[in-house]
Design a protein around this motif. Sequence first.
Motif: not given
Length: 277
Positions: A187-194, A205-208, A216-222
């Motif tokens: 996931x950290x290698x993905x780009x161009x995401x809306x 991610x938070x719900x599951x 994973x949560x920290x990844x989204x916050x960052x």
Amino acid sequence: MFGRNVSRSQTESFSKRSRSTKSKSGSFREHAVSKSRHDRPRKPPTEEGLQSGSTLTSSIVTLVVGREQRLFAAHEDVLCLSPFFQAACRGQFMEAQNKKIYLPDEEPEIFSSVLEYLYKGDYYPRLVHNKRRNAWELETGEGGAGSVESTVYHHGVDGELLKDTIIYCTAEKYGLEELKRVALRKQGLQSGIQCGTILSSARYAYANTPDNDSKLRAHYLALIIRSRNTFKRSGTMQLEMHAGGSQLFFDLFVALCNHVDDVASYAGSPRSVRTHN
């Protein structure tokens, strides 16, 4: 809330690179059997170097996946690498006579990737090491760079989510810690995401994931903080925050406060003062 119809604000992206419109089924077609519920699943073939280290002589378990009841077949020894399926194969969820397990809430495309990982230690697109750059990259499809679809449609949210996020959450449920690490790295290698896709995936991610999830949560916050200039102009982000009611936004507020504190602390440090004098 996250339907297929997107507003103009949801077209904001972190990259000008266009996304491919067709996902690749990957090289696992010949290993994870997926057919209609009226067809009989076949045995996946034996390969050298499978992650399980098994000779693959154990019995075959049929898995009925998703709303369309797509059929998969896997060796019991391979499935039992997961604590979830180990319990299932002991009779907790499996039809003893037919050796069949029902997974109605799973997405077949996601389960296929999980099964591929159990057999091969990775899933499509695989992680490949670029020796020249000394960096990990995602393998590309037949169309070259950018040809691998990074999102999948999820019936539970009626919209597109990042595939690696769903796989991470599925690995959490199945007790596959190494698969979680693989999905997070990809996931950290993905780009161009809306923006809209990132926010809906973050909510998923938070719900599951458990409250103590620190990956994973920290990844989204960052990610949101790092791309704050994009998100602060996002109409989708504004609508999400107006809706409120999510732990995500409180955590984001705390993370932003910590970020500001770090910046302020650095700016007031003696070394920083000497640098600016």
